[in-house]
Design a protein around this motif. Structure first.
Motif, short mmCIF file in Angstrom:
data_model
loop_
_atom_site.label_atom_id
_atom_site.label_comp_id
_atom_site.label_asym_id
_atom_site.label_seq_id
_atom_site.Cartn_x
_atom_site.Cartn_y
_atom_site.Cartn_z
N SER A 95 0.83 -1.21 0.00
CA SER A 95 0.00 0.00 0.00
C SER A 95 0.86 1.25 0.00
CB SER A 95 -0.94 0.00 1.20
OG SER A 95 -1.92 -1.00 1.05
N TRP A 96 1.94 1.26 0.76
CA TRP A 96 2.86 2.41 0.75
C TRP A 96 3.45 2.62 -0.63
CZ3 TRP A 96 6.39 2.06 5.68
CH2 TRP A 96 5.71 2.60 6.78
N GLY A 97 3.81 1.53 -1.30
CA GLY A 97 4.36 1.65 -2.65
C GLY A 97 3.37 2.27 -3.62
N ILE A 98 2.10 1.89 -3.48
CA ILE A 98 1.06 2.47 -4.32
C ILE A 98 0.85 3.94 -3.96
CG2 ILE A 98 -1.40 2.40 -4.91
CD1 ILE A 98 -1.23 -0.68 -4.39
N ALA A 99 0.85 4.23 -2.65
CA ALA A 99 0.63 5.61 -2.18
C ALA A 99 1.75 6.55 -2.61
CB ALA A 99 0.48 5.62 -0.66
N LEU A 100 2.93 6.02 -2.85
CA LEU A 100 4.04 6.86 -3.33
C LEU A 100 3.63 7.60 -4.60
CD1 LEU A 100 7.01 7.80 -3.35
CD2 LEU A 100 7.52 5.72 -4.66
N PHE A 101 2.91 6.90 -5.48
CA PHE A 101 2.48 7.55 -6.73
C PHE A 101 1.45 8.64 -6.45
CE2 PHE A 101 4.12 3.44 -8.08
CZ PHE A 101 5.01 3.85 -9.05
N GLU A 102 0.66 8.45 -5.40
CA GLU A 102 -0.29 9.49 -5.00
C GLU A 102 0.46 10.77 -4.66
OE1 GLU A 102 -2.64 11.92 -2.15
OE2 GLU A 102 -0.87 10.76 -1.67
N TYR A 103 1.52 10.64 -3.88
CA TYR A 103 2.29 11.82 -3.48
C TYR A 103 3.04 12.44 -4.66
CZ TYR A 103 1.22 11.06 1.37
OH TYR A 103 0.55 10.93 2.54
N ILE A 104 3.51 11.60 -5.57
CA ILE A 104 4.21 12.11 -6.75
C ILE A 104 3.28 12.99 -7.59
CG2 ILE A 104 5.18 11.37 -8.98
CD1 ILE A 104 6.47 9.01 -7.46
N LEU A 105 1.98 12.72 -7.55
CA LEU A 105 1.01 13.52 -8.29
C LEU A 105 0.39 14.62 -7.44
CD1 LEU A 105 -0.70 10.53 -10.09
CD2 LEU A 105 0.79 12.23 -11.16
N GLN A 106 0.16 14.33 -6.16
CA GLN A 106 -0.53 15.28 -5.27
C GLN A 106 0.28 16.54 -5.01
OE1 GLN A 106 -3.53 14.91 -3.96
NE2 GLN A 106 -3.59 16.34 -2.29
N VAL A 107 1.54 16.37 -4.70
CA VAL A 107 2.37 17.54 -4.36
C VAL A 107 2.46 18.51 -5.54
CG1 VAL A 107 4.70 18.28 -3.69
CG2 VAL A 107 3.60 16.35 -2.51
N PRO A 108 2.76 18.04 -6.76
CA PRO A 108 2.77 18.99 -7.89
C PRO A 108 1.40 19.60 -8.16
CG PRO A 108 3.86 16.94 -8.51
CD PRO A 108 3.25 16.73 -7.16
N ALA A 109 0.34 18.84 -7.94
CA ALA A 109 -1.01 19.37 -8.16
C ALA A 109 -1.26 20.56 -7.24
CB ALA A 109 -2.06 18.29 -7.92
N ASN A 110 -0.93 20.41 -5.98
CA ASN A 110 -1.15 21.49 -5.03
C ASN A 110 -0.26 22.70 -5.30
OD1 ASN A 110 -3.27 20.40 -3.53
ND2 ASN A 110 -1.88 19.17 -2.32
N ARG A 111 0.99 22.46 -5.67
CA ARG A 111 1.88 23.58 -5.98
C ARG A 111 1.43 24.30 -7.25
NH1 ARG A 111 6.56 24.10 -3.14
NH2 ARG A 111 7.60 25.17 -4.83
N LEU A 112 1.00 23.53 -8.24
CA LEU A 112 0.55 24.11 -9.50
C LEU A 112 -0.74 24.91 -9.30
CD1 LEU A 112 1.17 24.03 -12.58
CD2 LEU A 112 -0.35 22.06 -12.72
N GLY A 113 -1.62 24.42 -8.44
CA GLY A 113 -2.91 25.06 -8.28
C GLY A 113 -2.98 26.17 -7.25
N PHE A 114 -1.99 26.25 -6.35
CA PHE A 114 -2.04 27.20 -5.25
C PHE A 114 -1.74 28.63 -5.72
CE2 PHE A 114 -0.01 28.70 -1.08
CZ PHE A 114 -1.23 29.01 -0.50
N LYS A 115 -2.58 29.58 -5.30
CA LYS A 115 -2.44 30.99 -5.73
C LYS A 115 -1.04 31.55 -5.49
CE LYS A 115 -6.95 32.96 -5.72
NZ LYS A 115 -7.57 33.98 -6.32
N GLU A 116 -0.46 31.25 -4.35
CA GLU A 116 0.86 31.81 -4.02
C GLU A 116 1.97 31.23 -4.89
OE1 GLU A 116 1.72 32.02 0.16
OE2 GLU A 116 -0.32 32.63 0.62
N HIS A 117 1.66 30.22 -5.69
CA HIS A 117 2.61 29.67 -6.65
C HIS A 117 2.15 29.93 -8.08
CE1 HIS A 117 5.38 27.49 -3.98
NE2 HIS A 117 4.32 27.37 -3.19
#
Length: 122
Positions: free
Chosen positions: A45-67
């Motif tokens: 499950s951790w191995g699968i979740a790694l891909f979640e973080y690989i996508l989630q972190v850029p999504a939040n940085r890309l979408g956040f107003k301050e970025h």
């Protein structure tokens, strides 16, 4: 365009996270995984979740107003929660045939849509 890519990445990240959180519940149906110890299931499950973080972190940085993105922090969180529930609904409907979708689920979902409306309302 940043908003579109943010939402796309959030949908993909949620697909991985839903699989990591709930996919292992179907391991009993797969011969190769029936006797796995819990620690191995956790590591998978951790191995699968790694891909979640690989996508989630850029999504939040890309979408956040301050970025330079279009969304506030609160808007990102509400978008994330609604996407999580939509992805979970699709996942549970496809992979867990014993789960049923009831009227109270629909009403709850509609309240979440209303929450999105009010969060984005100026």
């Amino acid at each position: 365009m940043r908003g579109f890519y943010t939402i796309l990445l959030l949908v993909l990240s949620n697909a991985f996270m839903t699989l990591a959180w709930y996919g292992h519940l179907k391991f009993k149906d797969m011969k190769w995984s029936q006797s796995l110890p819990l620690i191995v299931v956790i590591l998978i499950s951790w191995g699968i979740a790694l891909f979640e973080y690989i996508l989630q972190v850029p999504a939040n940085r890309l979408g956040f107003k301050e970025h330079g993105g279009p969304f506030t922090l609160v808007q990102l969180k509400v978008i994330q929660e609604v996407i999580t529930l939509v992805v979970f609904f699709i996942f549970s409907t496809l992979f867990f045939k014993t789960e049923s979708f009831r009227m109270n689920h629909l009403i709850g979902f509609l309240f979440l849509v209303l929450a999105v409306y009010f969060i984005f309302k100026k």
